[in-house]
Design a protein around this motif. Sequence first.
Motif, PDB file in Angstrom:
ATOM      1  N   ARG A  41      48.361  46.802   9.650  1.00  0.00           N
ATOM      2  CA  ARG A  41      48.359  47.481  10.855  1.00  0.00           C
ATOM      3  C   ARG A  41      49.827  47.419  11.478  1.00  0.00           C
ATOM      4  NH1 ARG A  41      42.905  46.408  14.380  1.00  0.00           N
ATOM      5  NH2 ARG A  41      41.350  47.648  12.988  1.00  0.00           N
ATOM      6  N   HIS A  42      50.318  46.167  11.382  1.00  0.00           N
ATOM      7  CA  HIS A  42      51.940  46.142  11.807  1.00  0.00           C
ATOM      8  C   HIS A  42      52.786  46.965  11.024  1.00  0.00           C
ATOM      9  CE1 HIS A  42      55.603  43.996  13.240  1.00  0.00           C
ATOM     10  NE2 HIS A  42      55.710  44.110  11.995  1.00  0.00           N
ATOM     11  N   GLU A  43      52.627  46.848   9.625  1.00  0.00           N
ATOM     12  CA  GLU A  43      53.465  47.671   8.957  1.00  0.00           C
ATOM     13  C   GLU A  43      53.452  49.269   9.127  1.00  0.00           C
ATOM     14  OE1 GLU A  43      55.988  46.836   6.840  1.00  0.00           O
ATOM     15  OE2 GLU A  43      55.926  44.895   7.784  1.00  0.00           O
ATOM     16  N   LYS A  44      52.154  49.758   9.399  1.00  0.00           N
ATOM     17  CA  LYS A  44      51.923  50.958   9.792  1.00  0.00           C
ATOM     18  C   LYS A  44      52.680  51.382  10.915  1.00  0.00           C
ATOM     19  CE  LYS A  44      48.226  54.368  10.832  1.00  0.00           C
ATOM     20  NZ  LYS A  44      46.831  54.687  11.170  1.00  0.00           N
ATOM     21  N   ALA A  45      52.687  50.266  11.881  1.00  0.00           N
ATOM     22  CA  ALA A  45      53.223  50.714  13.112  1.00  0.00           C
ATOM     23  C   ALA A  45      54.804  50.660  13.042  1.00  0.00           C
ATOM     24  CB  ALA A  45      52.955  49.538  14.390  1.00  0.00           C
ATOM     25  N   VAL A  46      55.298  49.856  12.089  1.00  0.00           N
ATOM     26  CA  VAL A  46      56.629  49.872  11.671  1.00  0.00           C
ATOM     27  C   VAL A  46      57.100  51.137  11.099  1.00  0.00           C
ATOM     28  CG1 VAL A  46      58.708  48.823  10.345  1.00  0.00           C
ATOM     29  CG2 VAL A  46      56.846  47.349  11.551  1.00  0.00           C
ATOM     30  N   THR A  50      56.272  52.927  16.033  1.00  0.00           N
ATOM     31  CA  THR A  50      55.725  52.678  17.186  1.00  0.00           C
ATOM     32  C   THR A  50      55.716  51.204  17.729  1.00  0.00           C
ATOM     33  OG1 THR A  50      53.485  52.122  16.181  1.00  0.00           O
ATOM     34  CG2 THR A  50      54.201  54.411  16.735  1.00  0.00           C
ATOM     35  N   VAL A  51      56.479  50.409  17.069  1.00  0.00           N
ATOM     36  CA  VAL A  51      56.638  49.106  17.480  1.00  0.00           C
ATOM     37  C   VAL A  51      58.083  48.751  17.227  1.00  0.00           C
ATOM     38  CG1 VAL A  51      54.413  48.226  16.860  1.00  0.00           C
ATOM     39  CG2 VAL A  51      56.324  48.111  15.300  1.00  0.00           C
ATOM     40  N   ASP A  52      58.679  47.940  18.066  1.00  0.00           N
ATOM     41  CA  ASP A  52      59.906  47.322  18.064  1.00  0.00           C
ATOM     42  C   ASP A  52      60.173  46.651  16.631  1.00  0.00           C
ATOM     43  OD1 ASP A  52      60.665  48.948  20.347  1.00  0.00           O
ATOM     44  OD2 ASP A  52      60.314  47.307  21.673  1.00  0.00           O
ATOM     45  N   SER A  53      61.282  46.720  16.122  1.00  0.00           N
ATOM     46  CA  SER A  53      61.440  45.915  14.934  1.00  0.00           C
ATOM     47  C   SER A  53      62.943  45.888  14.832  1.00  0.00           C
ATOM     48  CB  SER A  53      60.789  46.562  13.565  1.00  0.00           C
ATOM     49  OG  SER A  53      61.409  47.799  13.233  1.00  0.00           O
ATOM     50  N   GLU A  54      63.582  45.092  13.961  1.00  0.00           N
ATOM     51  CA  GLU A  54      64.714  45.137  13.638  1.00  0.00           C
ATOM     52  C   GLU A  54      65.626  46.367  13.353  1.00  0.00           C
ATOM     53  OE1 GLU A  54      62.848  43.872   9.687  1.00  0.00           O
ATOM     54  OE2 GLU A  54      62.511  43.687  11.738  1.00  0.00           O
ATOM     55  N   PRO A  55      66.762  46.493  13.791  1.00  0.00           N
ATOM     56  CA  PRO A  55      67.437  47.812  13.606  1.00  0.00           C
ATOM     57  C   PRO A  55      67.267  48.400  12.207  1.00  0.00           C
ATOM     58  CG  PRO A  55      68.801  46.219  15.050  1.00  0.00           C
ATOM     59  CD  PRO A  55      67.716  45.373  14.622  1.00  0.00           C
ATOM     60  N   ASP A  56      67.653  47.469  11.439  1.00  0.00           N
ATOM     61  CA  ASP A  56      67.595  47.817   9.844  1.00  0.00           C
ATOM     62  C   ASP A  56      66.223  47.466   9.197  1.00  0.00           C
ATOM     63  OD1 ASP A  56      70.131  48.636  10.134  1.00  0.00           O
ATOM     64  OD2 ASP A  56      70.844  46.445   9.719  1.00  0.00           O
TER      65      ASP A  56
END
Length: 311
Positions: A41-46, A50-56
């Motif tokens: 689910r987290h990877e789908k959001a990435v 739809t979720v904040d993640s590292e710039p790259d």
Amino acid sequence: MGETIPIAVPRKGRPLESVLDRLARRLDVPELADDITSTLRHEKAVTKGTVDSEPDAEEHVYHRLADYSAVDDPTEPEYTLLRDDRAGKPRRIVFDSVTIPLADVDGVPDDAAIQLIGREEPFRALRTHEFALGFDSADLILEEVVELRPEPLDRIADINARIDPADTDVRVVTGLGDTVYHTLMATPDVAPSGDSLDRAFLESYEGPLCIEPRYERLVQAVLGTRTLDGVRFEYPEEGREEEAAIADTGLGVYLTVTGSTAREHGLLLGERLFPSETVLLETTPEVTDTAAAVRALLNGADLETELAVES
């Protein structure tokens, strides 16, 4: 360890989560199921942004993959990369495999285990006899192998009777109850009342019916070819929301849980035509005694709404 039964499962999404839910209950592995589900689910959001993640985030996908995967311990989940068709997100982390020992499980040899193996299309992997057992969407079976008949098909339990034994050795064992329905929808000027929007309505209807192109054979199966006399299929334009396209056409079939989006487009909801459900499958000639014991363990309803397929 004794015999390990490989089981083909979807790599991501609702069908995989349904499989994990059943395994969590039947094998008492809720932590493993939650771990896989939350990771994906987290990877789908990435992937969807739809979720904040590292710039790259795309550049660091391999670092996340290494963090998630335990390649030295088969009882811990392993993941892999899948190309994603969203612009700028060509790679997505999806499920690859995990081994679950079956010690102390009633009816199964103590030294047996199952290995879940992610496949893009588990049903097709079973058709080529790669697996004795697997899980996939019932939709794919309707799209590929059920016979088209004048009469409609409206139950998971009736699928096997529509499969030509000369075409495939795969059979449906049971549904998992994660039901989303293919549903008739219409504008009020085409069908003044949702209560009368059903197969009988379609038998007297002549005109366009809006569907997704990939569901053409499925819709023919669930409605029956006799019902479709005088009906012509139309398809949403590329990029056009399905419910909006149905509203433009006046009548259509689409998947829905609550129908809220359809109502936003002024559509009435009619008959639920067929459950889009994850199903347990078997390739009958490949089922060993241990595989049969695993099948029995995974078979049967967890909820009253689930349908066990009749032999």
